[in-house]
Design a protein around this motif. Structure first.
Motif, PDB file in Angstrom:
ATOM      1  N   ASP A 214      -1.989   6.315  -1.999  1.00 29.64           N
ATOM      2  CA  ASP A 214      -3.248   5.574  -2.038  1.00 29.64           C
ATOM      3  C   ASP A 214      -4.054   5.815  -0.762  1.00 29.64           C
ATOM      4  N   CYS A 215      -3.369   5.788   0.380  1.00 30.74           N
ATOM      5  CA  CYS A 215      -4.051   6.033   1.657  1.00 30.74           C
ATOM      6  C   CYS A 215      -4.648   7.434   1.699  1.00 30.74           C
TER       7      CYS A 215
ATOM      8  N   VAL B  88       0.853  -1.188   0.000  1.00 30.30           N
ATOM      9  CA  VAL B  88       0.000   0.000   0.000  1.00 30.30           C
ATOM     10  C   VAL B  88       0.888   1.238   0.000  1.00 30.30           C
TER      11      VAL B  88
ATOM     12  N   GLU C 248      -9.922  -4.204   6.966  1.00 30.77           N
ATOM     13  CA  GLU C 248      -9.871  -5.353   6.065  1.00 30.77           C
ATOM     14  C   GLU C 248      -8.437  -5.748   5.729  1.00 30.77           C
ATOM     15  N   ARG C 249      -7.529  -4.772   5.733  1.00 29.72           N
ATOM     16  CA  ARG C 249      -6.121  -5.058   5.471  1.00 29.72           C
ATOM     17  C   ARG C 249      -5.441  -5.723   6.662  1.00 29.72           C
TER      18      ARG C 249
ATOM     19  N   SER D 110     -14.918   4.818   4.950  1.00 29.75           N
ATOM     20  CA  SER D 110     -14.479   3.770   4.020  1.00 29.75           C
ATOM     21  C   SER D 110     -12.997   3.467   4.196  1.00 29.75           C
ATOM     22  N   PHE D 111     -12.204   4.510   4.471  1.00 28.82           N
ATOM     23  CA  PHE D 111     -10.771   4.307   4.689  1.00 28.82           C
ATOM     24  C   PHE D 111     -10.531   3.489   5.954  1.00 28.82           C
TER      25      PHE D 111
ATOM     26  N   GLN E  38     -12.565   1.332   7.250  1.00 31.28           N
ATOM     27  CA  GLN E  38     -12.976  -0.035   6.940  1.00 31.28           C
ATOM     28  C   GLN E  38     -11.914  -0.738   6.101  1.00 31.28           C
ATOM     29  N   TYR E  39     -11.311  -0.015   5.175  1.00 28.26           N
ATOM     30  CA  TYR E  39     -10.238  -0.565   4.338  1.00 28.26           C
ATOM     31  C   TYR E  39      -9.061  -1.004   5.203  1.00 28.26           C
ATOM     32  N   LEU E  40      -8.670  -0.167   6.168  1.00 25.58           N
ATOM     33  CA  LEU E  40      -7.569  -0.525   7.061  1.00 25.58           C
ATOM     34  C   LEU E  40      -7.903  -1.778   7.866  1.00 25.58           C
TER      35      LEU E  40
ATOM     36  N   ARG F 244      -7.757   7.585  -0.499  1.00 27.21           N
ATOM     37  CA  ARG F 244      -8.887   6.879   0.110  1.00 27.21           C
ATOM     38  C   ARG F 244      -9.477   7.684   1.270  1.00 27.21           C
TER      39      ARG F 244
ATOM     40  N   ARG G 288      -6.354   2.516  13.784  1.00 24.10           N
ATOM     41  CA  ARG G 288      -6.889   2.980  12.501  1.00 24.10           C
ATOM     42  C   ARG G 288      -7.203   4.471  12.573  1.00 24.10           C
TER      43      ARG G 288
END
Length: 228
Positions: A182-183, A178, A200-201, A193-194, A196-198, A186, A209
């Motif tokens: 990109d971060c 990543v 999921e990663r 959403s960011f 949630q992305y973290l 997002r 987060r």
């Protein structure tokens, strides 16, 4: 019982005001806030420090954001980007505090009340906001951590360097591949959403987060990121 908050006290308009009733304001205990911040699946919570910037810099609840009543009164334009972000993050709950607060102290006792009124007039529903019972003094008296706010990071294009500056180097494996750009993109598109992305990663803990999102947002606003 209600309190009319004059516009000049919260930095809104001329001659307008916001009426808040005691029943409109929810309270969150220090125990509940700490528990919810640690829950892996907890909805996003942002902690807002309504005290003066100097007080904030001397020590605050970990990962709290500064939205000082005095800044809203005299420097609203400077604070507007953060206000807009808070208004648009409709999935987030905001927990506000100053030094002391409790249901028996009345509505007018805390600076956070005026910040709540300001945000409410800007479009944040009251159901999204709560006051921290006992304020920072109660949080501190219970033995919980009070620390200086996030320090400004040095210019960098490397996410791993950014994480190291924040003391989050243990998150590097979860974010392998990543990029910092990109971060930032997002986060700019959607903070919930960011987050949630973290998750999921593999960045499991909500406070971590939030710390990354807060630092990234601050670094972007002050130009501390060297992005293309």
């Amino acid at each position: 019982k209600s309190l009319l908050l004059p516009a000049f006290m919260v930095g809104v308009g001329y001659g307008k005001g916001v009426t808040l009733r005691d029943d409109d304001v929810r309270w969150v205990s220090a125990d509940d806030l700490e528990r919810r911040l640690k829950l892996v699946g907890c909805p996003s919570i942002r902690v807002i420090d309504a005290r003066d910037v100097k007080e904030f810099e001397e020590g605050t609840i970990p990962d709290a954001l500064s939205l000082a009543q005095s800044e809203l009164m005299f420097s609203q334009q400077k604070m507007q980007p953060l206000v807009d972000q808070l208004v648009s993050a409709t999935d987030e709950e905001l927990v506000l505090f100053a030094n002391t607060a409790g249901p028996n102290t009345g509505m007018s006792a805390g600076r956070e009340v005026f910040v709540m009124a300001f945000l409410h007039e800007m479009g944040v529903p009251m159901v999204r906001m709560a006051r921290l019972k006992g304020g920072l003094n109660g949080w501190r008296a219970s033995g919980r951590a009070v620390q200086p706010p996030l320090k400004a990071v040095q210019h960098t294009t490397d996410l791993h360097v950014f994480l190291e500056q924040l003391g989050l180097q243990h998150c590097q494996e979860a974010l392998t591949g990543v990029t910092l750009e990109d971060c930032a993109e997002r986060l700019s598109a959607s903070r919930p959403s960011f987050l949630q992305y973290l998750k999921e990663r593999g960045v499991i803990f909500l406070p971590e987060r939030q710390a990354l999102a807060n630092a990234l947002g601050k670094a972007t606003r002050c130009g501390a990121l060297s992005l293309a």
